[in-house]
Design a protein around this motif. Structure first.
Motif, PDB file in Angstrom:
ATOM      1  N   ALA A 164      10.393  -6.722   2.006  1.00 47.93           N
ATOM      2  CA  ALA A 164      12.223  -6.251   2.604  1.00 47.93           C
ATOM      3  C   ALA A 164      12.703  -7.253   2.816  1.00 47.93           C
ATOM      4  CB  ALA A 164      11.835  -4.776   2.977  1.00 47.93           C
ATOM      5  N   LEU A 165      14.005  -7.391   2.795  1.00 47.12           N
ATOM      6  CA  LEU A 165      14.893  -8.589   3.324  1.00 47.12           C
ATOM      7  C   LEU A 165      16.205  -6.806   4.056  1.00 47.12           C
ATOM      8  CD1 LEU A 165      17.277 -10.805   3.551  1.00 47.12           C
ATOM      9  CD2 LEU A 165      18.030  -9.679   1.616  1.00 47.12           C
ATOM     10  N   VAL A 166      15.752  -8.233   5.537  1.00 42.12           N
ATOM     11  CA  VAL A 166      17.176  -7.008   5.968  1.00 42.12           C
ATOM     12  C   VAL A 166      18.519  -8.049   7.278  1.00 42.12           C
ATOM     13  CG1 VAL A 166      16.713  -5.955   8.599  1.00 42.12           C
ATOM     14  CG2 VAL A 166      14.648  -5.431   7.486  1.00 42.12           C
ATOM     15  N   TRP A 167      18.909  -6.530   6.976  1.00 43.20           N
ATOM     16  CA  TRP A 167      20.487  -8.135   7.387  1.00 43.20           C
ATOM     17  C   TRP A 167      21.302  -7.319   8.100  1.00 43.20           C
ATOM     18  CZ3 TRP A 167      19.403  -6.587   2.098  1.00 43.20           C
ATOM     19  CH2 TRP A 167      20.363  -6.188   1.517  1.00 43.20           C
ATOM     20  N   PRO A 168      22.424  -8.191   8.508  1.00 40.96           N
ATOM     21  CA  PRO A 168      23.228  -7.205   9.431  1.00 40.96           C
ATOM     22  C   PRO A 168      24.324  -6.433   8.670  1.00 40.96           C
ATOM     23  CG  PRO A 168      23.208  -9.147  10.602  1.00 40.96           C
ATOM     24  CD  PRO A 168      22.375  -9.563   8.660  1.00 40.96           C
ATOM     25  N   PRO A 169      25.885  -5.977   9.089  1.00 45.11           N
ATOM     26  CA  PRO A 169      26.909  -5.908   9.068  1.00 45.11           C
ATOM     27  C   PRO A 169      27.765  -7.248   8.684  1.00 45.11           C
ATOM     28  CG  PRO A 169      26.743  -4.135  10.764  1.00 45.11           C
ATOM     29  CD  PRO A 169      24.739  -4.880  11.211  1.00 45.11           C
ATOM     30  N   GLY A 170      28.247  -7.665   8.168  1.00 48.09           N
ATOM     31  CA  GLY A 170      28.577  -8.750   7.607  1.00 48.09           C
ATOM     32  C   GLY A 170      28.354  -9.348   7.312  1.00 48.09           C
ATOM     33  N   GLY A 219       1.655  -1.504   0.105  1.00 44.12           N
ATOM     34  CA  GLY A 219      -0.261   0.136  -0.459  1.00 44.12           C
ATOM     35  C   GLY A 219       0.302   1.354   0.151  1.00 44.12           C
ATOM     36  N   MET A 220       2.100   1.002  -0.370  1.00 47.79           N
ATOM     37  CA  MET A 220       2.826   2.191  -0.292  1.00 47.79           C
ATOM     38  C   MET A 220       2.895   2.959  -1.091  1.00 47.79           C
ATOM     39  SD  MET A 220       6.231   1.479   2.638  1.00 47.79           S
ATOM     40  CE  MET A 220       5.993   1.326   4.191  1.00 47.79           C
ATOM     41  N   LYS A 221       3.154   4.218  -1.778  1.00 53.93           N
ATOM     42  CA  LYS A 221       2.954   4.749  -2.286  1.00 53.93           C
ATOM     43  C   LYS A 221       4.024   4.265  -3.466  1.00 53.93           C
ATOM     44  CE  LYS A 221       1.830   9.600   0.153  1.00 53.93           C
ATOM     45  NZ  LYS A 221       1.990  10.919  -0.027  1.00 53.93           N
ATOM     46  N   TYR A 222       5.415   4.507  -3.809  1.00 53.09           N
ATOM     47  CA  TYR A 222       6.272   4.065  -4.392  1.00 53.09           C
ATOM     48  C   TYR A 222       6.517   2.104  -4.960  1.00 53.09           C
ATOM     49  CZ  TYR A 222       9.677   8.333  -4.674  1.00 53.09           C
ATOM     50  OH  TYR A 222       9.900   9.017  -4.917  1.00 53.09           O
ATOM     51  N   THR A 223       5.562   1.526  -4.288  1.00 55.18           N
ATOM     52  CA  THR A 223       5.036   0.236  -4.607  1.00 55.18           C
ATOM     53  C   THR A 223       4.636  -0.106  -5.731  1.00 55.18           C
ATOM     54  OG1 THR A 223       4.879  -0.391  -2.383  1.00 55.18           O
ATOM     55  CG2 THR A 223       4.364  -2.363  -4.221  1.00 55.18           C
ATOM     56  N   GLY A 224       4.473  -0.725  -7.250  1.00 57.11           N
ATOM     57  CA  GLY A 224       4.345  -1.016  -8.428  1.00 57.11           C
ATOM     58  C   GLY A 224       5.621  -0.121  -9.203  1.00 57.11           C
ATOM     59  N   TRP A 225       6.582   1.534  -8.604  1.00 56.02           N
ATOM     60  CA  TRP A 225       6.708   2.030  -9.326  1.00 56.02           C
ATOM     61  C   TRP A 225       8.099   0.713  -9.987  1.00 56.02           C
ATOM     62  CZ3 TRP A 225       8.080   7.772  -9.089  1.00 56.02           C
ATOM     63  CH2 TRP A 225       7.325   8.239  -9.340  1.00 56.02           C
ATOM     64  N   SER A 257      22.206  -1.801  10.547  1.00 58.15           N
ATOM     65  CA  SER A 257      21.326  -3.527   9.494  1.00 58.15           C
ATOM     66  C   SER A 257      21.134  -2.847   7.571  1.00 58.15           C
ATOM     67  CB  SER A 257      20.366  -3.907  10.421  1.00 58.15           C
ATOM     68  OG  SER A 257      20.597  -4.405  11.080  1.00 58.15           O
ATOM     69  N   VAL A 258      20.830  -2.831   7.296  1.00 58.80           N
ATOM     70  CA  VAL A 258      20.900  -2.842   6.165  1.00 58.80           C
ATOM     71  C   VAL A 258      19.306  -3.422   5.643  1.00 58.80           C
ATOM     72  CG1 VAL A 258      21.335  -2.130   3.826  1.00 58.80           C
ATOM     73  CG2 VAL A 258      22.742  -2.608   4.861  1.00 58.80           C
ATOM     74  N   VAL A 259      18.230  -2.513   4.468  1.00 65.00           N
ATOM     75  CA  VAL A 259      16.618  -3.128   4.268  1.00 65.00           C
ATOM     76  C   VAL A 259      17.646  -3.323   2.808  1.00 65.00           C
ATOM     77  CG1 VAL A 259      14.408  -2.343   4.452  1.00 65.00           C
ATOM     78  CG2 VAL A 259      16.067  -2.473   6.036  1.00 65.00           C
ATOM     79  N   SER A 260      17.213  -3.888   2.052  1.00 64.40           N
ATOM     80  CA  SER A 260      16.216  -3.758   0.269  1.00 64.40           C
ATOM     81  C   SER A 260      14.720  -3.871   0.174  1.00 64.40           C
ATOM     82  CB  SER A 260      16.683  -4.982  -0.601  1.00 64.40           C
ATOM     83  OG  SER A 260      17.058  -4.952  -1.775  1.00 64.40           O
ATOM     84  N   LEU A 261      14.235  -3.188  -0.241  1.00 60.76           N
ATOM     85  CA  LEU A 261      12.839  -3.419  -0.967  1.00 60.76           C
ATOM     86  C   LEU A 261      12.532  -3.076  -1.906  1.00 60.76           C
ATOM     87  CD1 LEU A 261       9.882  -2.660   0.461  1.00 60.76           C
ATOM     88  CD2 LEU A 261       9.896  -0.563   0.756  1.00 60.76           C
ATOM     89  N   GLN A 262      11.873  -4.505  -2.237  1.00 56.06           N
ATOM     90  CA  GLN A 262      11.151  -4.496  -3.934  1.00 56.06           C
ATOM     91  C   GLN A 262      10.216  -3.929  -4.136  1.00 56.06           C
ATOM     92  OE1 GLN A 262      13.911  -6.144  -5.311  1.00 56.06           O
ATOM     93  NE2 GLN A 262      12.696  -6.054  -6.831  1.00 56.06           N
ATOM     94  N   LEU A 263       9.883  -3.047  -4.742  1.00 56.79           N
ATOM     95  CA  LEU A 263       8.739  -2.292  -5.444  1.00 56.79           C
ATOM     96  C   LEU A 263       8.257  -2.560  -6.462  1.00 56.79           C
ATOM     97  CD1 LEU A 263      10.638   1.054  -4.882  1.00 56.79           C
ATOM     98  CD2 LEU A 263       9.322   0.309  -3.510  1.00 56.79           C
ATOM     99  N   THR A 264       9.872  -3.324  -7.610  1.00 56.43           N
ATOM    100  CA  THR A 264       8.766  -4.065  -9.005  1.00 56.43           C
ATOM    101  C   THR A 264       9.768  -5.544  -9.656  1.00 56.43           C
ATOM    102  OG1 THR A 264       8.010  -2.185  -9.733  1.00 56.43           O
ATOM    103  CG2 THR A 264       8.334  -3.438 -11.272  1.00 56.43           C
ATOM    104  N   GLY A 265       8.679  -6.101  -9.496  1.00 63.08           N
ATOM    105  CA  GLY A 265      10.169  -7.205 -10.067  1.00 63.08           C
ATOM    106  C   GLY A 265      10.418  -8.241  -8.791  1.00 63.08           C
TER     107      GLY A 265
END
Length: 526
Positions: free
Chosen positions: A301-307, A105-111, A249-257
């Motif tokens: 979204a994937l969340v992972w720690p340093p290293g 439901g977020m605005k950038y989802t699907g971009w 920590s880092v997050v990678s959030l998939q908007l499309t594909g």
């Protein structure tokens, strides 16, 4: 109570450790290095030896018995619409987490890449592996040089001078052709966080939204100012395995594909195990042994720690559009229990090793000033008493979150000054979150208090880790391979099991091979 009175009491184990230590010191002496032990801490006083680390199965039990991919690799922890408490628990442990509906439901989802190109034509992005593209000529394109690297205009770039970038697939590094699971096409990355003017940044960030479990004003603002965009035209587009240099920590959030991931915890390390952790370096070092494999779908979204090294390869959208993802960081919670568990190997990382001194040491010392690394047990005990005297205000030999908050709010800790980097209405929240993470760093039994023993264990580990780096670098600085080997062997009694060192130049990163070829005594730096 004296911390040396706690810990293990198995006399057989201790006798074996002492005998091994004598043997190690004898071997060191034979190699011409002083037999005087560097560290004199009594191992009977600590719960685990300071260079002891858990196995994957021990630290990540929640992801070892679940779903596996086609190659037999397990999935990360999967959370759906988590509560804040649920997310905090897993994030502090440092478990790689897949939040399946982070951006629902977020605005950038699907971009797609095209949407971003048309909405923000003022941006300039990096084209990964562009120099591997046949026929590419720099003079043909609108390019900016930022941090010594080429950036291409988001609104006009046509790699072949005819086709817009989001409809054009470029080859990845040729070295990746040996494995069909490695990325075969190059992505783009747009550094929104640090390569736009303040006004441009506001325009892009205006549509960003935080998930409910991190919707507090401090985390929302932090995520908004740290994000960058990744664009993936075509299938099997992605980045070769690499480690990020972030201390958080880092997050990678998939908007499309959708995107396939393989991940690997940094392996056990000695000075001789160092390798290039940048793009694809782990492949060349022969160390790539992924321990996680999974598909992150749109909204996930994937969340992972340093290293945690990671490799990506996309599955293209059915309509052929250019996939898009956001990478960002949140401020709290940090994976402090992961950092505590794997500090020995993280400290030797060529990407995140610098975080030990620059960022993570404040967790250990509770921001008490004057705590400096030492190999001597007497100094470590002084540190223990100093921290307790400053922070444990009720003198019950346990440190609570409320006591750390009170200490942080005082002028001596420096955390109050650090909080001034945040707006006035976020400063109390910053101190609260930092206090909670600080307590959690030491907390081994999940009661959110720090016992005297837990504090002692953390201090001993930190001192040994910091001093090991300092002393090892001295030997590297004079190209003394024999001395460095002897030094590493002398630390075996502090490890879970003896280290395995490479024989000859094979297995060493090229930089170390070059250093040791100079001959013992050749000084690299004054």
């Amino acid at each position: 109570a004296d911390p040396s009175a706690g810990g293990r009491s198995n006399s057989g184990v201790l006798l074996s450790v002492k005998m091994a230590r004598v043997a190690i010191l004898a071997a060191v002496a034979v190699n011409g290095v002083s037999a005087e032990p560097l560290f004199d801490v009594d191992l009977a006083s600590v719960t685990k030896p300071p260079l002891w680390e858990p196995t994957l199965e021990e630290h990540f039990p929640v992801q070892r018995g679940g779903e596996r991919d086609a190659n037999g690799l397990p999935s990360p922890v999967v959370l759906t619409s988590p509560s804040r408490e649920e997310f905090v628990y897993h994030a502090r442990k440092g478990y790689p987490i897949l939040v399946s509906d982070w951006s629902k439901g977020m605005k950038y989802t699907g971009w797609t890449g095209k949407h971003f190109s048309e909405a923000f034509p003022f941006g300039y992005m990096k084209a990964e592996y562009i120099d591997h593209m046949p026929g590419f000529k720099r003079k043909d394109h609108d390019i900016k040089i930022i941090d010594g690297e080429k950036r291409f205009n988001l609104g006009t770039f046509k790699p072949d001078k005819k086709t817009m970038w989001y409809n054009f697939s470029r080859p990845a590094n040729k070295r990746y052709a040996d494995d069909p699971l490695k990325p075969q096409r190059g992505p783009y990355v747009w550094h929104v966080k640090d390569e736009l003017t303040p006004q441009q940044k506001k325009i892009v960030q205006a549509r960003f939204e935080a998930p409910p479990f991190l919707a507090d004003p401090l985390n929302s603002a932090h995520m908004n100012r740290t994000f960058e965009m990744w664009f993936s035209p075509g299938g099997r587009t992605g980045a070769g395995a690499h480690n990020d240099g972030y201390c958080e920590s880092v997050v990678s959030l998939q908007l499309t594909g959708d995107k396939n991931w393989r991940k690997m915890l940094l392996p056990e390390m000695t000075f001789f195990d160092s390798f290039d952790e940048f793009d694809g370096g782990v492949y060349e070092a022969g160390r790539w042994k992924p321990d996680l494999g999974f598909l992150n779908r749109v909204e996930g979204a994937l969340v992972w720690p340093p290293g945690y090294l990671h490799e990506t390869s996309t599955v293209p959208p059915a309509d052929g559009s250019c996939g898009a993802a956001i990478t960002l960081q949140f401020a709290f919670p940090q994976p402090v229990q992961f950092l505590r568990a794997f500090l020995p190997r993280l400290s030797l990382s060529s990407e995140v090793g610098q975080c030990v001194a620059m960022v993570w040491s404040s967790y250990v010392s509770m921001s008490v000033p004057g705590i400096k690394p030492s190999p001597k047990a007497a100094k470590m005990k002084e540190q223990l008493e100093t921290v307790l005297s400053k922070v444990d205000t009720d003198k019950d030999e346990k440190i609570s979150v409320s006591e750390v908050i009170a200490w942080f709010k005082g002028s001596s800790a420096g955390v109050s000054r650090e909080s001034r980097d945040y707006p006035p209405d976020q400063r109390d929240l910053f101190i609260q979150f930092k206090a909670e993470d600080t307590v959690a760093y030491h907390d081994m039994d999940d009661d959110m208090t720090v016992s005297r023993q837990e504090l002692w264990d953390s201090l001993v580990q930190w001192n040994v880790v910091r001093v090991r780096i300092k002393e090892g670098l001295k030997l590297v600085n004079v190209a003394d391979r024999v001395g460095l080997e002897a030094f590493e062997r002398s630390l075996d009694y502090l490890r879970r099991s003896p280290a395995t060192l490479p024989k000859g130049p094979k297995g060493l990163r090229p930089e170390l091979q070059e250093i040791f070829s100079l001959g013992k005594g050749t000084r690299l730096f004054p």
